[in-house]
Each structure stands twice: as C-alpha cells, then as structure tokens.
Design a protein around this motif. Structure first.
Motif, mmCIF file in Angstrom:
data_model
loop_
_atom_site.group_PDB
_atom_site.id
_atom_site.type_symbol
_atom_site.label_atom_id
_atom_site.label_comp_id
_atom_site.label_asym_id
_atom_site.label_seq_id
_atom_site.Cartn_x
_atom_site.Cartn_y
_atom_site.Cartn_z
ATOM 1 N N TYR A 71 0.838 -1.205 0.000
ATOM 2 C CA TYR A 71 0.000 0.000 0.000
ATOM 3 C C TYR A 71 0.877 1.260 0.000
ATOM 4 O O TYR A 71 0.611 2.209 -0.751
ATOM 5 C CB TYR A 71 -0.910 -0.037 1.235
ATOM 6 C CG TYR A 71 -1.907 1.092 1.313
ATOM 7 C CD1 TYR A 71 -2.700 1.439 0.229
ATOM 8 C CD2 TYR A 71 -2.062 1.814 2.489
ATOM 9 C CE1 TYR A 71 -3.608 2.480 0.307
ATOM 10 C CE2 TYR A 71 -2.979 2.850 2.579
ATOM 11 C CZ TYR A 71 -3.742 3.185 1.483
ATOM 12 O OH TYR A 71 -4.636 4.214 1.560
ATOM 13 N N ALA A 72 1.942 1.226 0.820
ATOM 14 C CA ALA A 72 2.840 2.385 0.896
ATOM 15 C C ALA A 72 3.496 2.641 -0.460
ATOM 16 O O ALA A 72 3.555 3.780 -0.931
ATOM 17 C CB ALA A 72 3.905 2.152 1.972
ATOM 18 N N ASP A 73 3.964 1.569 -1.108
ATOM 19 C CA ASP A 73 4.617 1.730 -2.425
ATOM 20 C C ASP A 73 3.629 2.269 -3.465
ATOM 21 O O ASP A 73 3.969 3.112 -4.298
ATOM 22 C CB ASP A 73 5.193 0.386 -2.899
ATOM 23 C CG ASP A 73 6.414 -0.026 -2.071
ATOM 24 O OD1 ASP A 73 6.955 0.825 -1.346
ATOM 25 O OD2 ASP A 73 6.798 -1.209 -2.137
ATOM 26 N N ARG A 74 2.381 1.796 -3.367
ATOM 27 C CA ARG A 74 1.354 2.276 -4.309
ATOM 28 C C ARG A 74 1.081 3.777 -4.092
ATOM 29 O O ARG A 74 0.919 4.545 -5.032
ATOM 30 C CB ARG A 74 0.073 1.465 -4.127
ATOM 31 C CG ARG A 74 -0.879 1.620 -5.296
ATOM 32 C CD ARG A 74 -2.182 0.896 -5.115
ATOM 33 N NE ARG A 74 -2.024 -0.484 -4.730
ATOM 34 C CZ ARG A 74 -2.925 -1.174 -4.037
ATOM 35 N NH1 ARG A 74 -4.042 -0.603 -3.662
ATOM 36 N NH2 ARG A 74 -2.732 -2.428 -3.718
ATOM 37 N N LEU A 75 1.062 4.160 -2.813
ATOM 38 C CA LEU A 75 0.831 5.578 -2.502
ATOM 39 C C LEU A 75 1.965 6.460 -3.028
ATOM 40 O O LEU A 75 1.713 7.537 -3.578
ATOM 41 C CB LEU A 75 0.717 5.765 -0.983
ATOM 42 C CG LEU A 75 -0.636 5.475 -0.358
ATOM 43 C CD1 LEU A 75 -0.536 5.545 1.160
ATOM 44 C CD2 LEU A 75 -1.682 6.462 -0.868
ATOM 45 N N VAL A 76 3.191 5.964 -2.874
ATOM 46 C CA VAL A 76 4.342 6.742 -3.339
ATOM 47 C C VAL A 76 4.257 6.928 -4.854
ATOM 48 O O VAL A 76 4.454 8.037 -5.372
ATOM 49 C CB VAL A 76 5.676 6.040 -2.950
ATOM 50 C CG1 VAL A 76 6.850 6.696 -3.670
ATOM 51 C CG2 VAL A 76 5.880 6.097 -1.441
#
Ligand code: NAP
Length: 279
Positions: free
Chosen positions: A48-53
């Motif tokens: 999720y964090a990578d997708r947000l970035v």
C-alpha cells in the motif's frame, strides 16, 4: 441491475484537481511533501505504501516511505514523528496501521502535528470530525463521501447503515453521513440481527473485513451498497459484499477492487495538500 459506482472515475476527477493544485504550487516553487511512516514488515502495508508513493509522485507530490524495523522502540517511532513534524518539506504524515503490537497507537497518533495528520488520527482531529467542525476526516470515510457526491447520491433523510465502528472508518463515516443529514445506524460485531437492520437501509456501508458478509437477503431492492472491505480469497481481492449476488438487487454498488480503495489513495494525496487550502 445496479449502477456501478466506479471508484476509478471518481479518483480521476480528484487527480485532475490535485494536478492543477500541484502545478499552481510549482509555479511558486513549492513542492508538497508526504511522508509515509512504516514500522515493521507487514506485506500489505508495504504494498500500500509503495502504491501511494507511485500515485503521489505521479501527481507531483514528493512522497517518501520512512521505514523503521519491526522492533523499533516507541521512543524511536516518536522521535521520527517529531522529526517529520518539524520538517518544512513534509506537509502530510501517514503512519501505516496497524503498528506492531508493542507500540501504543494512541501515543503515536497524539504525537502527530495535527495539521500534518493525513488520516485524522490525532485526538484533536478526531474530535473536530465528530463535532462536525472539520471536513478532514480519515481518508477512507472521505472516499466514501466523495463517491456519493460524484454520483449525486443525496443521503439527506435516508437511512444509512454503517457496518463497522473502527476509529478510522466506521465511526468517522457515521459522523460525515450525519453531517449530510442521513439517519445513521452503526453496527458492529455485537449487533443482534444485522440483516434486520441492513434490510431497512437506503444506504449500506460495509467496513468489516469479512468476505460475503452482506448477502442478497440483507439488501432492500434499490439500496446503495458501498463496500469498503478488502479481503483476500484464493488469491483474489474481494470486499465484504457478495457482489455477484447483490448486484441484481442493489440500486448502486461499488466494486472491489476499483471502488472505495481507488478513491482512498487519492484522498491521502489530497490530505497532504490540505495546508495549501482546498483543491
Ligand atoms: P477493524 O478495525 O478491524 O474494524 C472492523 C469492524 O467490523 C469492527 O467495528 C468490528 O466490530 C466489526 N465487525 C467484525 N465482525 C463483524 C460482524 N460479523 N458483523 C458486524 N460487524 C462486525 O477494520 P477497519 O480498519 O475499520 O477496516 C474494515 C475493512 O475495510 C477491512 O477489510 C479493511 O481492510 C478495509 N479497509 C479498506 C479501505 C479502503 O480504502 N477500501 C481502507 C481501510 C480499511 P467490533 O468493533 O465489535 O469489533
């Protein structure tokens, strides 16, 4: 046959507004910064964090993941929150939840600078949302309201049944729906005869984390069904609603994936921009 409430279309409308805002800031040599605080190695949080970035960077917002190991002490986490609070290049901070169990979520939330608190975790922000004094609720409830707004679904006077009472989804969503003059029933794991309540609903929001919790016998014909749940079943992502069975009965329904989740990520980027005013 239900109207499909397409989260990607809602997200696209917001992305265009975000891009315009980012471009206006860039003309003043201002770059908005978003910090995602990730403690530990939870695979779903990492993805999720990578997708947000990726999303934020694509929109011109500088996003970084600040990662601490799973055994980071509370002092180390609070020190990082403090550093981000004081960093003038960071305008929004999103701690990924859940934190490892040895960390006190409440103390981490209370350490966030309230004006950088993307998911309204700080008690001041939660209180302002509960009293109807701030529109900066957590990102997922705002995503639900954005979908209703985009499809011009007026909830005033309607009976909305919210299933789930977490501080980050169910409760703040109940406050936002009340703010739009819905009559709101909040259900949870101790609710007796859930189906009797959902069958009365004009709008059902399922935010539980149980696949197929909401079946066709629980939905009044024509009801609006918003599925917040994210579950993995046999390698596929599904919501809390038995989509195929409910689709012919509902008046409108969000798919999973491509529904609320698609809008939530955009709401995170919007919240990082909040100190620069509305979009
Ligand atoms: P949570 O903190 O685990 O809360 C779940 C809620 O569901 C609790 O209030 C719980 O009741 C209630 N519940 C559990 N079993 C139930 C049952 N059988 N009947 C009725 N209510 C029941 O979860 P959350 O963080 O709110 O997230 C909920 C779901 O949304 C998860 O699937 C999560 O992955 C997903 N989610 C999606 C997005 C998105 O953008 N689409 C964002 C955030 C979360 P008690 O309070 O009594 O325990």
């Amino acid at each position: 046959m239900a109207l499909i409430l397409d989260g990607k279309a809602v997200a696209a409308a917001y992305k265009a507004k975000i891009k315009a805002k980012v471009d206006a800031l860039a003309a003043q040599n201002i770059t908005c910064g978003l910090a995602i605080l990730l403690v530990g190695n939870d695979a779903a949080s990492r993805i999720y964090a990578d997708r947000l970035v990726k999303l934020a960077t694509g929109l011109g917002v500088q996003a970084v993941v600040r990662h601490l190991p799973a055994d980071a002490t509370e002092e180390e986490v609070l020190a990082l929150v403090c550093e981000l609070n004081e960093d003038d290049h960071i305008h929004g901070i999103l701690p990924m939840m859940p934190l490892p169990p040895h960390l006190a979520t409440d103390r981490v939330a209370a350490a966030l600078a309230p004006d950088k608190d993307v998911d309204a975790l700080h008690p001041l922000n939660a209180g302002l949302v509960a009293t109807g004094k701030s529109r900066w609720a957590p990102c997922t409830p705002r995503a639900v309201m954005a979908i209703l707004d985009y499809y011009q679904i007026d909830v005033s006077g309607k009976h909305a049944v919210v299933i789930g009472r977490s501080n980050v989804v169910g409760k703040p969503l109940a406050h936002l729906l009340l703010g739009q003059n819905a009559t709101v029933t909040v259900c949870h794991s101790k609710t007796r005869d859930l189906a009797a309540l959902t069958r009365q609903a004009d709008v059902i929001v399922a935010a539980v984390g149980r696949p197929a919790l909401i079946g066709p016998d629980m939905v009044r014909p024509g009801a609006v069904v918003i599925d917040v749940g994210i579950n993995e079943v046999n390698g596929a992502v599904v919501g809390d609603v038995d989509y195929d069975a409910v689709f012919p009965i509902a008046g409108a329904i969000t798919p999973v994936p491509g529904g609320v989740g698609a809008v939530t990520t955009v709401m995170v980027v919007e919240a990082a921009l909040r100190s620069f005013g509305d979009l």
